[in-house]
Write a protein that holds these residues in place. Structure first.
Motif, PDB file in Angstrom:
ATOM      1  N   HIS A   1     -18.874  67.862 -11.874  1.00 46.11           N
ATOM      2  CA  HIS A   1     -19.578  68.107 -10.604  1.00 46.11           C
ATOM      3  C   HIS A   1     -19.812  66.797  -9.889  1.00 46.11           C
ATOM      4  CE1 HIS A   1     -21.535  72.283 -10.251  1.00 46.11           C
ATOM      5  NE2 HIS A   1     -20.407  72.384 -10.903  1.00 46.11           N
ATOM      6  N   LYS A   2     -19.768  66.873  -8.570  1.00 45.13           N
ATOM      7  CA  LYS A   2     -20.114  65.720  -7.741  1.00 45.13           C
ATOM      8  C   LYS A   2     -21.591  65.808  -7.399  1.00 45.13           C
ATOM      9  CE  LYS A   2     -15.664  64.752  -5.720  1.00 45.13           C
ATOM     10  NZ  LYS A   2     -15.463  63.429  -6.235  1.00 45.13           N
ATOM     11  N   LEU A   3     -22.344  64.832  -7.900  1.00 46.15           N
ATOM     12  CA  LEU A   3     -23.774  64.747  -7.625  1.00 46.15           C
ATOM     13  C   LEU A   3     -24.069  63.373  -7.045  1.00 46.15           C
ATOM     14  CD1 LEU A   3     -25.140  66.169 -10.972  1.00 46.15           C
ATOM     15  CD2 LEU A   3     -25.272  67.251  -8.749  1.00 46.15           C
ATOM     16  N   PRO A   4     -24.975  63.294  -6.078  1.00 42.16           N
ATOM     17  CA  PRO A   4     -25.343  61.983  -5.544  1.00 42.16           C
ATOM     18  C   PRO A   4     -25.993  61.125  -6.629  1.00 42.16           C
ATOM     19  CG  PRO A   4     -26.318  63.771  -4.249  1.00 42.16           C
ATOM     20  CD  PRO A   4     -25.689  64.389  -5.443  1.00 42.16           C
ATOM     21  N   VAL A   5     -25.561  59.882  -6.694  1.00 45.22           N
ATOM     22  CA  VAL A   5     -26.116  58.949  -7.679  1.00 45.22           C
ATOM     23  C   VAL A   5     -26.201  57.562  -7.053  1.00 45.22           C
ATOM     24  CG1 VAL A   5     -23.862  58.450  -8.744  1.00 45.22           C
ATOM     25  CG2 VAL A   5     -25.928  58.096 -10.054  1.00 45.22           C
TER      26      VAL A   5
ATOM     27  N   THR B   1     -22.967  56.533  -4.648  1.00 43.73           N
ATOM     28  CA  THR B   1     -21.706  57.214  -4.909  1.00 43.73           C
ATOM     29  C   THR B   1     -21.994  58.623  -5.392  1.00 43.73           C
ATOM     30  OG1 THR B   1     -19.581  56.981  -6.073  1.00 43.73           O
ATOM     31  CG2 THR B   1     -21.554  56.258  -7.266  1.00 43.73           C
ATOM     32  N   SER B   2     -21.029  59.248  -6.025  1.00 38.25           N
ATOM     33  CA  SER B   2     -21.254  60.564  -6.627  1.00 38.25           C
ATOM     34  C   SER B   2     -20.557  60.609  -7.978  1.00 38.25           C
ATOM     35  CB  SER B   2     -20.735  61.691  -5.719  1.00 38.25           C
ATOM     36  OG  SER B   2     -19.354  61.561  -5.510  1.00 38.25           O
ATOM     37  N   THR B   3     -21.056  61.474  -8.834  1.00 32.91           N
ATOM     38  CA  THR B   3     -20.486  61.605 -10.172  1.00 32.91           C
ATOM     39  C   THR B   3     -19.168  62.376 -10.110  1.00 32.91           C
ATOM     40  OG1 THR B   3     -21.644  63.668 -10.618  1.00 32.91           O
ATOM     41  CG2 THR B   3     -22.766  61.635 -11.258  1.00 32.91           C
TER      42      THR B   3
ATOM     43  N   CYS C   1     -18.445  57.962 -12.811  1.00 34.99           N
ATOM     44  CA  CYS C   1     -18.411  57.902 -11.352  1.00 34.99           C
ATOM     45  C   CYS C   1     -17.571  56.721 -10.890  1.00 34.99           C
ATOM     46  CB  CYS C   1     -19.813  57.852 -10.774  1.00 34.99           C
ATOM     47  SG  CYS C   1     -20.835  56.531 -11.409  1.00 34.99           S
TER      48      CYS C   1
ATOM     49  N   LEU D   1     -30.424  59.886 -10.039  1.00 35.73           N
ATOM     50  CA  LEU D   1     -29.642  61.103  -9.774  1.00 35.73           C
ATOM     51  C   LEU D   1     -30.488  62.078  -8.968  1.00 35.73           C
ATOM     52  CD1 LEU D   1     -28.305  61.730 -13.360  1.00 35.73           C
ATOM     53  CD2 LEU D   1     -26.856  61.422 -11.372  1.00 35.73           C
TER      54      LEU D   1
END
Length: 126
Positions: free
Chosen positions: A17-21, A32-34, A44, A60
């Motif tokens: 999954h793309k998560l904001p990090v 960036t995103s995961t 990431c 996160l």
């Protein structure tokens, strides 16, 4: 010869999954995103080389389903260490992060997020 299974065999499943990090390393901030995440770490892309064994701070933003009909964001902040850095042919560097200092409630938030997307029998209870 042992048969291999396509099922996730890790104790703590990894979720693509793309998560904001946000990562802070050596005075640099990376937003960036995961690519993927587990309750033990994340993978990431960053735009600057960060060597393995670099200690980092991680933030996160996890979208968790609330009991009501609306969703909310749950924030997880922890410390980590880069365990692998690889050139990304598309640009930048892919980094594998191990969460080495994370509070149990934050680890549970990540597990809760991941569990939303796993089949019931694959969900891990911590």
């Amino acid at each position: 010869m042992k048969k291999t299974s396509s099922r996730e065999r890790r104790l703590h499943p990894r979720l693509e999954h793309k998560l904001p990090v946000k990562i802070v390393a050596n005075g640099y901030d990376f937003v960036t995103s995961t690519h993927n995440i587990s309750c033990l770490g994340a993978y990431c892309n960053v735009n600057k080389y960060v060597p393995p064994f670099t200690k980092i701070s991680v933030r996160l933003d996890l979208p968790l389903a609330a009991k009501e009909t609306s969703n909310h964001i749950s924030i997880v902040e922890c410390k980590g260490v880069i365990v692998r850095t690889e050139d990304d042919p598309a640009g930048g560097f892919n980094v594998a992060v191990f969460f080495n200092e994370i509070k149990e409630p934050d680890r549970n938030k990540i597990n809760q997020y991941i569990s939303q997307f796993l089949p019931k029998e694959a969900a891990v209870k911590i």
